[in-house]
Scaffold this motif. Structure first.
Motif, PDB file in Angstrom:
ATOM      1  N   TYR A 133       0.883  -1.615   0.093  1.00  0.00           N
ATOM      2  CA  TYR A 133       0.396  -0.004  -0.032  1.00  0.00           C
ATOM      3  C   TYR A 133       0.764   1.165   0.370  1.00  0.00           C
ATOM      4  O   TYR A 133       1.802   1.613   0.254  1.00  0.00           O
ATOM      5  CB  TYR A 133      -0.660   0.306   1.227  1.00  0.00           C
ATOM      6  N   GLN A 134       0.250   2.535  -0.868  1.00  0.00           N
ATOM      7  CA  GLN A 134       1.310   3.347  -0.624  1.00  0.00           C
ATOM      8  C   GLN A 134       0.802   4.794   0.395  1.00  0.00           C
ATOM      9  O   GLN A 134      -0.874   4.715   0.236  1.00  0.00           O
ATOM     10  CB  GLN A 134       0.470   4.090  -2.031  1.00  0.00           C
ATOM     11  N   THR A 135       0.612   4.891   1.167  1.00  0.00           N
ATOM     12  CA  THR A 135      -0.155   5.290   2.367  1.00  0.00           C
ATOM     13  C   THR A 135       0.521   7.383   1.825  1.00  0.00           C
ATOM     14  O   THR A 135       0.972   7.924   2.083  1.00  0.00           O
ATOM     15  CB  THR A 135       0.379   5.190   3.826  1.00  0.00           C
ATOM     16  N   LEU A 136      -0.872   7.898   1.683  1.00  0.00           N
ATOM     17  CA  LEU A 136      -1.253   9.082   2.261  1.00  0.00           C
ATOM     18  C   LEU A 136      -1.228   9.678   3.190  1.00  0.00           C
ATOM     19  O   LEU A 136      -0.292  11.241   2.779  1.00  0.00           O
ATOM     20  CB  LEU A 136      -1.998   9.254   0.203  1.00  0.00           C
ATOM     21  N   ARG A 137      -1.579   9.336   3.198  1.00  0.00           N
ATOM     22  CA  ARG A 137      -2.188  10.418   5.085  1.00  0.00           C
ATOM     23  C   ARG A 137      -2.039   8.954   6.033  1.00  0.00           C
ATOM     24  O   ARG A 137      -3.576   7.951   5.905  1.00  0.00           O
ATOM     25  CB  ARG A 137      -3.686  10.721   5.238  1.00  0.00           C
ATOM     26  N   ARG A 138      -1.347   9.001   7.532  1.00  0.00           N
ATOM     27  CA  ARG A 138      -1.292   7.913   7.805  1.00  0.00           C
ATOM     28  C   ARG A 138      -2.103   8.193   8.609  1.00  0.00           C
ATOM     29  O   ARG A 138      -2.205   8.926   9.783  1.00  0.00           O
ATOM     30  CB  ARG A 138       0.111   7.225   8.448  1.00  0.00           C
ATOM     31  N   GLN A 139      -2.493   6.703   9.345  1.00  0.00           N
ATOM     32  CA  GLN A 139      -4.066   6.565  10.817  1.00  0.00           C
ATOM     33  C   GLN A 139      -3.171   7.063  11.504  1.00  0.00           C
ATOM     34  O   GLN A 139      -1.998   5.896  12.450  1.00  0.00           O
ATOM     35  CB  GLN A 139      -4.521   4.849  10.694  1.00  0.00           C
ATOM     36  N   GLY A 140      -3.987   7.693  12.749  1.00  0.00           N
ATOM     37  CA  GLY A 140      -3.175   8.122  13.991  1.00  0.00           C
ATOM     38  C   GLY A 140      -2.094   9.285  13.524  1.00  0.00           C
ATOM     39  O   GLY A 140      -1.740   9.465  15.324  1.00  0.00           O
ATOM     40  N   SER A 141      -2.405   9.889  12.818  1.00  0.00           N
ATOM     41  CA  SER A 141      -1.236  11.473  12.482  1.00  0.00           C
ATOM     42  C   SER A 141      -1.863  12.792  13.300  1.00  0.00           C
ATOM     43  O   SER A 141      -3.367  12.815  12.747  1.00  0.00           O
ATOM     44  CB  SER A 141      -1.024  11.565  11.287  1.00  0.00           C
ATOM     45  N   SER A 142      -1.019  13.258  13.577  1.00  0.00           N
ATOM     46  CA  SER A 142      -1.695  14.141  14.333  1.00  0.00           C
ATOM     47  C   SER A 142      -1.994  15.027  13.521  1.00  0.00           C
ATOM     48  O   SER A 142      -1.300  15.098  12.876  1.00  0.00           O
ATOM     49  CB  SER A 142      -0.208  14.937  15.082  1.00  0.00           C
ATOM     50  N   THR A 143      -3.447  15.930  13.773  1.00  0.00           N
ATOM     51  CA  THR A 143      -4.176  17.060  12.499  1.00  0.00           C
ATOM     52  C   THR A 143      -3.846  18.533  13.759  1.00  0.00           C
ATOM     53  O   THR A 143      -4.307  19.178  13.022  1.00  0.00           O
ATOM     54  CB  THR A 143      -5.386  16.541  12.367  1.00  0.00           C
ATOM     55  N   SER A 144      -3.694  18.148  15.035  1.00  0.00           N
ATOM     56  CA  SER A 144      -3.711  20.002  15.603  1.00  0.00           C
ATOM     57  C   SER A 144      -3.163  19.854  16.846  1.00  0.00           C
ATOM     58  O   SER A 144      -2.585  18.437  16.916  1.00  0.00           O
ATOM     59  CB  SER A 144      -5.415  20.449  15.548  1.00  0.00           C
ATOM     60  N   GLU A 145      -2.465  21.027  17.129  1.00  0.00           N
ATOM     61  CA  GLU A 145      -2.362  20.982  18.257  1.00  0.00           C
ATOM     62  C   GLU A 145      -2.459  20.069  19.596  1.00  0.00           C
ATOM     63  O   GLU A 145      -1.442  20.173  19.983  1.00  0.00           O
ATOM     64  CB  GLU A 145      -0.777  22.546  18.554  1.00  0.00           C
TER      65      GLU A 145
END
Length: 261
Positions: free
Chosen positions: A45-57
């Protein structure tokens, strides 16, 4: 477009699947044949947006992410080692196995092969052999003047020799079993070879704990079910057609994009 390559892997996988199905159907009448099945596995798989990555401070995270797969492949073609139906033949040297085990056969190169095909013959020396002339192990010799040959459920071979009114024990059929039967290597002629995946052969007499029994005057039929194979063939054909449509659609989309630029 990625869809072109992904659909191509799907078409190639279904081609292999159809080959496996056709091999099963071709061997529907093969004694002791065990059905094969194609198992699939998705590719990288090519990961374009990883699960669990931070989206805000403040610590919010991506709940699902974005991943694009690259298709499918055939990962294995295991054999279904289920019991085939016993078929009556009326021939004294035909033997079927009911339950676990394989007959042992001595190959011309000295290796031991294994089979569920018990369609045995007696050669010019009186030795019990396969239809290709390979000696059944351990070797059993039947005298020329023997009559009323019997093979018990526990593999004991007996016959009346000459004018004798009582039977004489001529030998003992042994069976071999494996920790992983699907790990055996098929070499054709209804024969298998031991591999590191199958584990070493464990031998014993029919009827011993963990071993099946044998049935004289019978052969084990193939375990292929025609209805199931035809159903699988239709599914494979539909999957192949759908992948080919994806290729056509992706090509049309590429042409539209090219015309816009």
């Amino acid at each position: 477009m990625k869809a072109l390559n992904i659909a191509a892997t799907g078409m190639m996988a279904q081609e292999t699947n159809v080959a496996v199905i056709s091999h099963n159907i071709a061997n529907m009448r093969t004694t002791g044949y065990k059905e094969m099945r194609a198992d699939f596995q998705d590719l990288l798989y090519q990961t374009l947006r990883r699960q669990g990555s931070s989206t805000s401070e403040s610590g919010t995270q991506v709940p699902a992410g974005v991943q694009i797969g690259s298709g499918v492949r055939i990962v294995s073609t295991p054999r279904m080692m289920s019991q085939g139906d016993p078929t009556a033949t009326g021939k004294d040297t035909d033997v079927a196995i009911r339950g676990e085990g394989f007959f042992q056969v001595l190959m011309p190169d000295g290796r031991t092969a294994y089979t569920r095909d018990g369609s045995f013959e007696i050669d010019s020396t009186g030795t019990l052999v396969t239809e290709d002339g390979y000696t059944v192990q351990p070797a059993i010799t039947i005298p020329q003047n023997a009559s009323d040959i019997t093979i018990s459920n526990t593999g004991t071979v007996q016959a009346k020799v000459g004018n004798a009114t009582t039977t004489t024990t001529l030998g003992q059929i042994n069976l071999a079993r494996f920790m992983n039967k699907t790990g055996l290597e098929a070499i054709g002629d209804n024969l298998f070879l031991e591999t590191s995946s199958s584990g070493p052969a464990q031998t014993g007499n029919p009827g011993d704990e963990g071993y099946g029994t044998v049935l004289q005057n019978y052969l084990e039929a193939s375990n292929v079910e025609a209805v199931s194979e035809l159903s699988s063939l239709i599914e494979a054909q539909r999957a192949y057609e759908m992948n080919s449509r994806i290729i056509k659609a992706a090509d049309e989309m590429s042409q539209t994009t090219a015309n816009l630029s």
